[in-house]
Scaffold this motif. Structure first.
Motif, PDB file in Angstrom:
ATOM      1  N   ILE A  45       0.831  -1.203   0.000  1.00 28.52           N
ATOM      2  CA  ILE A  45       0.000   0.000   0.000  1.00 28.52           C
ATOM      3  C   ILE A  45       0.869   1.257   0.000  1.00 28.52           C
ATOM      4  O   ILE A  45       0.574   2.224  -0.700  1.00 28.52           O
ATOM      5  CB  ILE A  45      -0.975  -0.011   1.195  1.00 28.52           C
ATOM      6  CG1 ILE A  45      -2.042  -1.086   0.962  1.00 28.52           C
ATOM      7  CG2 ILE A  45      -1.618   1.356   1.399  1.00 28.52           C
ATOM      8  CD1 ILE A  45      -2.893  -1.381   2.171  1.00 28.52           C
ATOM      9  N   ARG A  46       1.953   1.248   0.777  1.00 28.74           N
ATOM     10  CA  ARG A  46       2.858   2.413   0.800  1.00 28.74           C
ATOM     11  C   ARG A  46       3.516   2.635  -0.560  1.00 28.74           C
ATOM     12  O   ARG A  46       3.651   3.763  -1.016  1.00 28.74           O
ATOM     13  CB  ARG A  46       3.940   2.225   1.866  1.00 28.74           C
ATOM     14  CG  ARG A  46       3.498   2.604   3.261  1.00 28.74           C
ATOM     15  CD  ARG A  46       4.670   2.676   4.233  1.00 28.74           C
ATOM     16  NE  ARG A  46       5.376   1.422   4.376  1.00 28.74           N
ATOM     17  CZ  ARG A  46       5.031   0.438   5.212  1.00 28.74           C
ATOM     18  NH1 ARG A  46       3.971   0.573   5.974  1.00 28.74           N
ATOM     19  NH2 ARG A  46       5.731  -0.667   5.285  1.00 28.74           N
ATOM     20  N   ASN A  47       3.916   1.541  -1.210  1.00 26.52           N
ATOM     21  CA  ASN A  47       4.608   1.648  -2.496  1.00 26.52           C
ATOM     22  C   ASN A  47       3.657   1.836  -3.673  1.00 26.52           C
ATOM     23  O   ASN A  47       4.066   2.327  -4.727  1.00 26.52           O
ATOM     24  CB  ASN A  47       5.473   0.404  -2.737  1.00 26.52           C
ATOM     25  CG  ASN A  47       6.616   0.314  -1.759  1.00 26.52           C
ATOM     26  OD1 ASN A  47       7.061   1.321  -1.201  1.00 26.52           O
ATOM     27  ND2 ASN A  47       7.098  -0.892  -1.519  1.00 26.52           N
ATOM     28  N   ASN A  48       2.413   1.420  -3.505  1.00 25.35           N
ATOM     29  CA  ASN A  48       1.437   1.500  -4.589  1.00 25.35           C
ATOM     30  C   ASN A  48       0.051   1.775  -3.998  1.00 25.35           C
ATOM     31  O   ASN A  48      -0.734   0.852  -3.792  1.00 25.35           O
ATOM     32  CB  ASN A  48       1.430   0.187  -5.389  1.00 25.35           C
ATOM     33  CG  ASN A  48       0.451   0.212  -6.530  1.00 25.35           C
ATOM     34  OD1 ASN A  48      -0.141   1.246  -6.838  1.00 25.35           O
ATOM     35  ND2 ASN A  48       0.272  -0.921  -7.165  1.00 25.35           N
ATOM     36  N   PRO A  49      -0.246   3.051  -3.723  1.00 26.32           N
ATOM     37  CA  PRO A  49      -1.543   3.388  -3.109  1.00 26.32           C
ATOM     38  C   PRO A  49      -2.750   2.882  -3.889  1.00 26.32           C
ATOM     39  O   PRO A  49      -3.817   2.689  -3.309  1.00 26.32           O
ATOM     40  CB  PRO A  49      -1.520   4.918  -3.056  1.00 26.32           C
ATOM     41  CG  PRO A  49      -0.079   5.286  -3.082  1.00 26.32           C
ATOM     42  CD  PRO A  49       0.593   4.219  -3.918  1.00 26.32           C
ATOM     43  N   LYS A  50      -2.599   2.612  -5.195  1.00 22.38           N
ATOM     44  CA  LYS A  50      -3.718   2.078  -5.978  1.00 22.38           C
ATOM     45  C   LYS A  50      -4.137   0.703  -5.462  1.00 22.38           C
ATOM     46  O   LYS A  50      -5.290   0.306  -5.613  1.00 22.38           O
ATOM     47  CB  LYS A  50      -3.352   1.986  -7.460  1.00 22.38           C
ATOM     48  CG  LYS A  50      -3.250   3.335  -8.128  1.00 22.38           C
ATOM     49  CD  LYS A  50      -2.903   3.190  -9.591  1.00 22.38           C
ATOM     50  CE  LYS A  50      -2.760   4.567 -10.216  1.00 22.38           C
ATOM     51  NZ  LYS A  50      -2.405   4.480 -11.632  1.00 22.38           N
ATOM     52  N   ALA A  51      -3.206  -0.006  -4.841  1.00 25.89           N
ATOM     53  CA  ALA A  51      -3.525  -1.322  -4.286  1.00 25.89           C
ATOM     54  C   ALA A  51      -4.577  -1.200  -3.183  1.00 25.89           C
ATOM     55  O   ALA A  51      -5.388  -2.104  -2.968  1.00 25.89           O
ATOM     56  CB  ALA A  51      -2.262  -1.989  -3.744  1.00 25.89           C
ATOM     57  N   LEU A  52      -4.579  -0.072  -2.488  1.00 30.68           N
ATOM     58  CA  LEU A  52      -5.565   0.162  -1.435  1.00 30.68           C
ATOM     59  C   LEU A  52      -6.982   0.206  -2.010  1.00 30.68           C
ATOM     60  O   LEU A  52      -7.937  -0.194  -1.344  1.00 30.68           O
ATOM     61  CB  LEU A  52      -5.246   1.468  -0.698  1.00 30.68           C
ATOM     62  CG  LEU A  52      -6.138   1.823   0.476  1.00 30.68           C
ATOM     63  CD1 LEU A  52      -6.115   0.720   1.530  1.00 30.68           C
ATOM     64  CD2 LEU A  52      -5.695   3.147   1.089  1.00 30.68           C
ATOM     65  N   MET A  53      -7.119   0.654  -3.244  1.00 35.18           N
ATOM     66  CA  MET A  53      -8.447   0.736  -3.871  1.00 35.18           C
ATOM     67  C   MET A  53      -9.098  -0.645  -3.981  1.00 35.18           C
ATOM     68  O   MET A  53     -10.308  -0.770  -3.836  1.00 35.18           O
ATOM     69  CB  MET A  53      -8.359   1.385  -5.255  1.00 35.18           C
ATOM     70  CG  MET A  53      -8.130   2.889  -5.201  1.00 35.18           C
ATOM     71  SD  MET A  53      -9.345   3.762  -4.186  1.00 35.18           S
ATOM     72  CE  MET A  53     -10.843   3.459  -5.096  1.00 35.18           C
TER      73      MET A  53
END
Length: 131
Positions: A89-97
């Motif tokens: 999530i920190r490296n790729n905030p889109k993953a949080l979506m």
């Protein structure tokens, strides 16, 4: 760290109340989601299939599992640790979506289920009052 776990039909992945240290992604097969209701009876809440994510709620809240997960057939899940999830999530905030969409779907499903139960009990109340 991501690992795969192979499950046999009927095998329990985790039980309601157990620690929440990992999230899971269904790679193959189906999983039954169940929990005990207020009467102590087991109720089936959902069936998870390929690409479904689960276990995120307990990990996010740092609380015990809210349901029991059982393989309905031979199945495979990818296991992701809380640390790996946070790093992603920190490296790729889109993953949080992806996680947010999953949570939103579950809220809608729970609201719909509650609405059906309310309507059924209201209908029953009206019928019993009319008799």
């Amino acid at each position: 760290m991501k690992t795969k776990q192979y499950m046999r039909q009927g095998q329990i992945l985790f039980r309601e109340g157990s620690p929440s240290d990992f999230i899971f992604i269904v790679e193959k097969g189906e999983f039954e989601v169940s929990r005990r209701n207020g009467d102590g009876r087991v109720e089936i809440i959902d069936v998870l299939r390929a690409d479904d994510i689960f276990g995120e709620l307990g990990v996010i809240e740092s609380r015990p599992r809210s349901a029991t997960i059982r393989a309905l057939n031979d199945a495979v899940v990818t296991i992701i640790s809380k640390e790996e999830m946070m790093k992603t999530i920190r490296n790729n905030p889109k993953a949080l979506m992806i996680i947010l969409k999953t949570l939103a779907q579950r809220v809608r499903m729970a609201a719909s289920r509650k609405k059906r139960v309310y309507r059924a009990s209201s209908k029953h109340d009206l019928v019993s009052q009319a008799v």
